[in-house]
Every structure is written in C-alpha cells, then in structure tokens.
Design an enzyme around this catalytic site. Structure first.
Site, PDB file in Angstrom:
ATOM      1  NE  ARG A   1     -11.331  -4.705   1.885  1.00  6.98           N
ATOM      2  CZ  ARG A   1     -12.466  -5.382   1.745  1.00  6.98           C
ATOM      3  NH1 ARG A   1     -12.474  -6.690   1.816  1.00  6.98           N
ATOM      4  NH2 ARG A   1     -13.598  -4.740   1.553  1.00  6.98           N
TER       5      ARG A   1
ATOM      6  CG  ASP B   1     -16.711  -5.799   6.344  1.00  5.66           C
ATOM      7  OD1 ASP B   1     -16.235  -6.091   5.254  1.00  5.66           O
ATOM      8  OD2 ASP B   1     -16.110  -5.076   7.176  1.00  5.66           O
TER       9      ASP B   1
ATOM     10  NE  ARG C   1     -19.617  -2.203   2.353  1.00  2.83           N
ATOM     11  CZ  ARG C   1     -18.321  -2.110   2.116  1.00  2.83           C
ATOM     12  NH1 ARG C   1     -17.528  -3.124   2.388  1.00  2.83           N
ATOM     13  NH2 ARG C   1     -17.817  -1.013   1.617  1.00  2.83           N
TER      14      ARG C   1
ATOM     15  CG  HIS D   1     -12.135  -5.214   6.255  1.00  2.47           C
ATOM     16  ND1 HIS D   1     -13.452  -4.939   5.990  1.00  2.47           N
ATOM     17  CD2 HIS D   1     -11.421  -4.343   5.504  1.00  2.47           C
ATOM     18  CE1 HIS D   1     -13.527  -3.956   5.125  1.00  2.47           C
ATOM     19  NE2 HIS D   1     -12.310  -3.567   4.805  1.00  2.47           N
TER      20      HIS D   1
HETATM   21  N1  LIG Z   1     -10.908  -0.949   6.931  1.00  2.00           N
HETATM   22  C1  LIG Z   1     -11.917  -0.542   6.148  1.00  2.00           C
HETATM   23  O1  LIG Z   1     -13.088  -0.817   6.429  1.00  2.00           O
HETATM   24  C2  LIG Z   1     -11.576   0.248   4.919  1.00  2.00           C
HETATM   25  C3  LIG Z   1     -12.594   0.727   4.071  1.00  2.00           C
HETATM   26  C4  LIG Z   1     -12.228   1.480   2.960  1.00  2.00           C
HETATM   27  C5  LIG Z   1     -10.896   1.728   2.672  1.00  2.00           C
HETATM   28  N2  LIG Z   1      -9.936   1.222   3.514  1.00  2.00           N
HETATM   29  C6  LIG Z   1      -8.502   1.447   3.258  1.00  2.00           C
HETATM   30  O2  LIG Z   1      -8.155   2.762   3.675  1.00  2.00           O
HETATM   31  C7  LIG Z   1      -6.927   3.151   3.002  1.00  2.00           C
HETATM   32  C8  LIG Z   1      -7.087   4.536   2.413  1.00  2.00           C
HETATM   33  O3  LIG Z   1      -8.000   4.498   1.322  1.00  2.00           O
HETATM   34  P1  LIG Z   1      -8.269   5.820   0.445  1.00  2.00           P
HETATM   35  O4  LIG Z   1      -9.325   5.471  -0.529  1.00  2.00           O
HETATM   36  O5  LIG Z   1      -8.437   6.999   1.376  1.00  2.00           O
HETATM   37  O6  LIG Z   1      -6.859   5.965  -0.302  1.00  2.00           O
HETATM   38  P2  LIG Z   1      -6.251   7.308  -0.925  1.00  2.00           P
HETATM   39  O7  LIG Z   1      -5.164   6.880  -1.857  1.00  2.00           O
HETATM   40  O8  LIG Z   1      -7.345   8.179  -1.419  1.00  2.00           O
HETATM   41  O9  LIG Z   1      -5.615   8.048   0.331  1.00  2.00           O
HETATM   42  C9  LIG Z   1      -4.482   7.611   0.995  1.00  2.00           C
HETATM   43  C10 LIG Z   1      -3.770   8.856   1.503  1.00  2.00           C
HETATM   44  O10 LIG Z   1      -2.678   8.443   2.344  1.00  2.00           O
HETATM   45  C11 LIG Z   1      -1.662   9.431   2.154  1.00  2.00           C
HETATM   46  N3  LIG Z   1      -0.376   8.939   2.630  1.00  2.00           N
HETATM   47  C12 LIG Z   1       0.469   8.065   2.011  1.00  2.00           C
HETATM   48  N4  LIG Z   1       1.578   7.914   2.771  1.00  2.00           N
HETATM   49  C13 LIG Z   1       1.415   8.669   3.884  1.00  2.00           C
HETATM   50  C14 LIG Z   1       2.214   8.919   5.038  1.00  2.00           C
HETATM   51  N5  LIG Z   1       3.415   8.341   5.193  1.00  2.00           N
HETATM   52  N6  LIG Z   1       1.746   9.764   5.998  1.00  2.00           N
HETATM   53  C15 LIG Z   1       0.540  10.373   5.828  1.00  2.00           C
HETATM   54  N7  LIG Z   1      -0.265  10.170   4.757  1.00  2.00           N
HETATM   55  C16 LIG Z   1       0.181   9.334   3.801  1.00  2.00           C
HETATM   56  C17 LIG Z   1      -1.692   9.705   0.656  1.00  2.00           C
HETATM   57  O11 LIG Z   1      -1.045  10.936   0.350  1.00  2.00           O
HETATM   58  C18 LIG Z   1      -3.185   9.729   0.384  1.00  2.00           C
HETATM   59  O12 LIG Z   1      -3.727  11.038   0.460  1.00  2.00           O
HETATM   60  C19 LIG Z   1      -6.681   2.056   1.958  1.00  2.00           C
HETATM   61  O13 LIG Z   1      -5.737   1.130   2.475  1.00  2.00           O
HETATM   62  C20 LIG Z   1      -8.045   1.387   1.812  1.00  2.00           C
HETATM   63  O14 LIG Z   1      -7.954   0.070   1.326  1.00  2.00           O
HETATM   64  C21 LIG Z   1     -10.252   0.513   4.609  1.00  2.00           C
END
Ligand SMILES: NC(=O)c1ccc[n+]([C@@H]2O[C@H](COP(=O)([O-])OP(=O)(O)OC[C@H]3O[C@@H](n4cnc5c(N)ncnc54)[C@H](O)[C@@H]3O)[C@@H](O)[C@H]2O)c1
Length: 320
Positions: free
Chosen positions: A95, A155, A158, A182
C-alpha cells in the site's frame, strides 16, 4: 399530476466508482445506510454503467436513490463524503508503494470537494490510508474529528472472523481490534481481546491452548496478508471494505457512537504525535469524537510506535 422529485443533497457521496467505491454505493443502498447516494468519478463511461446497474436494483432495496456524475457538483451538500479515488493496489505492490501518486491525487481533489461539501464528515479510504488521511488533514486544515480514515475497521473484522472460525463462536461475540497502520505494520491488540467477556488468554488456557501464542501469531499473519491474497485472486478487495465503510457511514449519519478503529491524528497518546493511525475511537454525528485509552502491554505500545514510525517515514518521503 405527480412531478419528479426535487433533487435533495446526498446523505453520502462516494468519490471514485471503482471496485471499492461502486460497492460502497451499492452496499449503502442495500443496507439502507443512506437514503440518497451520490457517486462521482472522472471516468464517465464506467460511472454511468455503475449507476445504471445499481439503479436497476432499487426496487429490491430499502427506499433509496443514486445519482452519478463526472462533475464534483453531484457531491454538493453531502453529509458524509467517502473518498476512494485512486489507483488500484497491484499484485505484489504494498500500500505504501502507492503513496506518491495517491497523495498528489488527494491534493487535487480535496479543495474541490471542500467547496461543495464544506460541512461533510470525510472518510478517507484510498491507500495508503494513514498517509492519505494525514495529507488531507494538513492540506484542508479541517478539524481532526471531521476528517479521518477507514483505518483498520476492515482488518479488525478480518481478525474477528479468523478468531471466530478457529474457536467456533459467533463473530459478533468476538471483541478484538487491529491497531496501527492499515498495512504491513498493523497488529492485533491481544491484551484487550475477549470472547463473550472472557479475555482471549484465559479462553486459551480453558480450552487446551486454543488461541495460544503460535495460533495468535498465525492469525495476525493471516490478517496482515489478507488483502494481498484477495488481490492476487481477483484483482481487488471490495465486499468487506464496503461493509466496513457503511458501518462508519451509519455511525455518523445516525449518531450511533460505535467504537471503531478509524485512522485519526494522534496527539501524544501512546507516545505518538502528528501522524494518523488507528486506535479504537467513538464515531458519531460529529465524526471521530473520542479516541479511547485502551490498555496496552508495553510490547503493544512499542509496536504501535513502530507502526507510527513506518507511516511517518512514508509520509516524509512523499512530502507530507
Ligand atoms: N482503506 C481500506 O480498507 C481499503 C480497502 C480496499 C481498497 N482500498 C483502496 O481504495 C482505493 C480504490 O480501490 P479500487 O479497487 O476501487 O480501485 P479502482 O482502480 O477500481 O478505482 C479507483 C477509481 O478512482 C477513479 N478516480 C481516479 N482519479 C479520480 C479523481 N480525480 N476523481 C474521481 N475519481 C477518480 C478512477 O477512475 C477509478 O474508477 C485504492 O487506493 C485501494 O488501495 C482501501
């Protein structure tokens, strides 16, 4: 004659309609977490498809609506804004590797979001979430209660699942938190974990060593590596994180005051200052209202400080 409903501000606006954002919007409607959901993404084709698909199921959900746009205006007046925009974590990528590009993205979207939803409670989800939350707080100057990260809520779920399946009790009767980053330096707070009110260590003694030190180490390892395993298999994690985020959203919208390990800016607690990480925190209408002073062993306090140092190192590397 019945007129079309006048659009009202969304209860929750989700920024980013990728695997995580679209599933949060869907889950919020299925659970009835929010009556009005807005979804914003710069990828118009993907956004419109997600909104159409979710809309077509609304006759089966509690009363709700979804509106999507590639214009940030769709978030205007939202009570809660959940930020998931960013690049996906690739197989094998930590990450923290994502940090530089995500921090730059956060810097570009936060000012525009604040213009349209200045009073919203902000829940950052984009990884590395602790660094992104620290950056967003510094950039916006918002009160620390009003902007926090989803942290280790996922987490901790989980962890509870791993414990519950090993000992054969309902997951709802396991009370245990993962704290810290995280990410790779997170760890379970075993000293305060309990099953139906029985401290985990006592449970282990009473059940012939179930959940002994070796089993606890295995569980901790499973939890830390869960995301890598899921991403290797299907490219993204989406269901459990969406449920975790909806629990946070519900706690804010309904002022439920759940104790959730969200990522907030610590101010000297446990010897940590000026960096966001997760510890059990009361979450309600005012956002992240109060961090609890959870008893920690000396070793756990040391682990928390190590986790804080890891987040701080990445934050400094990317100029936060
Ligand atoms: N915190 C947590 O517990 C947790 C858990 C899972 C995933 N995540 C994180 O969440 C994020 C998203 O993951 P994902 O699998 O949905 O990714 P993804 O690539 O499927 O989706 C990201 C989306 O963001 C959009 N985007 C990019 N720039 C943008 C902007 N300026 N304005 C609006 N939208 C924009 C993209 O077009 C895309 O559709 C990642 O950083 C991932 O690591 C966090």
């Amino acid at each position: 004659m019945t007129q079309p409903a006048v659009p009202a501000p969304p209860d929750v606006a989700v920024v980013g309609a990728g695997a995580v954002g679209a599933t949060i919007a869907y889950t919020a409607l299925v659970r009835g977490s929010a009556r009005r959901v807005a979804l914003h993404d710069i990828d118009r084709g993907k956004l419109e498809a997600e909104v159409l698909d979710i809309s077509h199921g609304l006759s089966f959900t509690p009363m709700g609506s979804i509106e999507g746009s590639d214009d940030v205006e769709v978030c205007r007046g939202a009570r809660v804004v959940v930020v998931t925009a960013g690049a996906k974590q690739k197989p094998g990528q930590t990450r923290m590797d994502l940090a530089a590009s995500t921090v730059a993205l956060t810097r570009s979207i936060m000012p525009r979001l604040l213009e349209v939803a200045p009073d919203a409670v902000y829940v950052m989800v984009t990884n590395p979430v602790d660094v992104v939350t620290t950056a967003a707080l510094r950039l916006t100057g918002l009160p620390p209660q009003q902007l926090f990260g989803s942290g280790t809520v996922l987490d901790s779920s989980r962890l509870r699942h791993a414990i519950a399946t090993r000992v054969g009790v309902a997951v709802q009767n396991v009370h245990a938190y993962v704290v810290g980053e995280h990410g790779d330096t997170e760890f379970p707070l075993w000293s305060s974990a309990s099953l139906g009110g029985v401290p985990i260590r006592d449970w282990s003694r009473m059940h012939g060593g179930a959940l002994d030190e070796q089993a606890r180490a295995q569980i901790a390892d499973e939890v830390v590596n869960a995301a890598y395993r899921i991403i290797a298999g299907k490219g993204a994690t989406n269901y459990a994180v969406a449920l975790a985020c909806c629990q946070i959203v519900e706690s804010v919208l309904r002022d439920e005051r759940r104790v959730l390990p969200v990522s907030t800016m610590l101010e000297g607690e446990y010897g940590v200052d000026g960096v966001c990480l997760s510890v059990p925190t009361v979450v309600g209408a005012g956002g992240a209202i109060e961090r609890l002073s959870v008893p920690m062993s000396d070793a756990e306090q040391e682990q928390l400080r190590r986790s804080a140092s890891s987040i701080r190192a990445t934050a400094e590397q990317v100029g936060v």
